[in-house]
Write a protein that holds these residues in place. Structure first.
Motif, short mmCIF file in Angstrom:
data_model
loop_
_atom_site.label_atom_id
_atom_site.label_comp_id
_atom_site.label_asym_id
_atom_site.label_seq_id
_atom_site.Cartn_x
_atom_site.Cartn_y
_atom_site.Cartn_z
N GLY A 117 11.96 1.40 4.43
CA GLY A 117 10.62 1.50 4.99
C GLY A 117 10.09 2.91 4.88
N THR A 118 8.97 3.14 5.54
CA THR A 118 8.31 4.45 5.50
C THR A 118 8.19 4.99 6.92
N ALA A 119 8.61 6.22 7.11
CA ALA A 119 8.47 6.89 8.40
C ALA A 119 7.30 7.86 8.32
N THR A 120 6.37 7.74 9.26
CA THR A 120 5.20 8.63 9.32
C THR A 120 5.42 9.64 10.42
N VAL A 121 5.41 10.90 10.05
CA VAL A 121 5.62 12.00 11.00
C VAL A 121 4.26 12.64 11.28
N THR A 122 3.87 12.67 12.55
CA THR A 122 2.58 13.22 12.95
C THR A 122 2.80 14.41 13.87
#
Length: 342
Positions: A117-122
């Motif tokens: 999957g894809t991890a989004t870091v904000t």
């Protein structure tokens, strides 16, 4: 030994023999029952290590990169892969441990290894510049033996959103052109018919009264915008219609003074209606809920002719003709009153 003693002996022997057989059957039943339970217990103890071994497993998390740079207020993405390191797959969940002000969301947080999957870091705008560490772990039936580490460098620059492009404004000149012509004709016809054509003033007045009557009734009946959003203006049209009809009827009076007064009142009433329409046009329908809805709401509503959102061809045409004919009506009424006075 007599016969009765023999029978009694036979009876007791049979009863005792029957009880012994029943006892033997009960003993055999309970012996089999406990034997089965013992066998099941032995099998369960034998299978327990196998089940425990099958249920336990470990997973391993790998990231597409181990370090990223993000400006304050920005975000970035990292691809992660979860695979089974040992044991059997029973499902796992992905979670992250991040410093305050930094959040991580996963596109696919749960699954049976292998999955990705894809991890989004904000990064929030309040986070100070520097390097921070995020640990991504797998929990559940197949936990990770050690977390995957992601180094996040927060840069001093902040993400700013570009302002939207200025909307293209298309100026609609139709209301101004038509409205300007209507106002000019109102003034011109008022002057012309008040100074000239005395011989035709009476028939012209009859025609203009009929036209203004029809136009006013049309607007009162079909102008739902006027009724809903400019109720005082709608009532004003009704008052104009009633007074115009009353004073028009009084012009047939045999009394010259009453007839002349009625003509002067018709002049004043029509001029007043024309001036009020000019005020509505220029000042944007004051005393109505349409006031200042748009920059040119008066022009758009009265003379838009369907080119604006609040106008229709029929209503604009009715207002335009009414504007012109009240000027004619006022002019011929004034001219006829002056003739009677002379």
């Amino acid at each position: 030994m007599n016969f009765n003693s023999v029978l009694r002996s036979i009876y007791y022997d049979s009863v005792i023999s029957k009880d012994r057989n029943d006892y033997n059957l009960v003993f055999i039943f309970y012996s089999m029952k406990y034997s089965i339970l013992l066998i099941v217990l032995v099998i369960a103890l034998f299978m327990l290590p196998m089940v425990s071994s099958a249920a336990s497993g470990t997973s391993e998390i790998t990231l597409s990169t181990t370090s990223i740079s993000i400006p304050r207020g920005g975000s970035s993405t990292v691809t992660y892969n979860v695979k089974l390191a040992s044991g059997n797959t029973w499902g796992t969940s992905i979670s992250a441990s991040a410093p305050s002000g930094i959040s991580v969301t996963f596109s696919n947080p749960t699954g049976d290894p292998p999955f990705s999957g894809t991890a989004t870091v904000t990064v929030a705008k309040t986070v100070s510049p520097g390097t921070y560490t995020i640990e991504i772990s797998a929990t559940g039936d197949d936990p990770s033996s050690s977390p995957a580490t992601l180094s996040v460098t927060v840069m001093n620059t902040t993400v700013t959103t570009a302002p939207p492009p200025a909307p293209v404004v298309h100026v609609n000149y139709i209301p101004f052109i038509v409205g300007g012509i209507a106002i000019a004709l109102f003034v011109v016809f008022l002057i012309i018919f008040s100074l000239f054509l005395p011989a035709y003033s009476k028939p012209i007045r009859y025609v203009t009264y009929t036209v203004t009557l029809i136009l006013s009734m049309y607007l009162i009946t079909y102008d739902h915008v006027l009724l809903k959003y400019a109720y005082s203006h709608w009532l004003g049209l009704i008052v104009y219609l009633l007074l115009s009809t009353i004073f028009f009827g009084l012009t047939f009076s045999s009394s010259q003074a009453l007839k002349r007064s009625s003509l002067y009142l018709l002049t004043v009433g029509n001029i007043l209606l024309g001036l009020l329409m000019i005020v509505d046009t220029v000042f944007g329908l004051p005393y109505s809920s349409l006031h200042n809805v748009t920059t040119n709401v008066g022009w758009d509503y009265l003379f838009g002719y369907g080119t604006t959102s609040i106008s229709t061809v029929g209503i604009s045409l009715a207002f335009t003709l009414l504007f012109i004919f009240v000027g004619i009506y006022a002019g011929v009424s004034l001219r006829e009153a002056r003739v009677l006075k002379g």
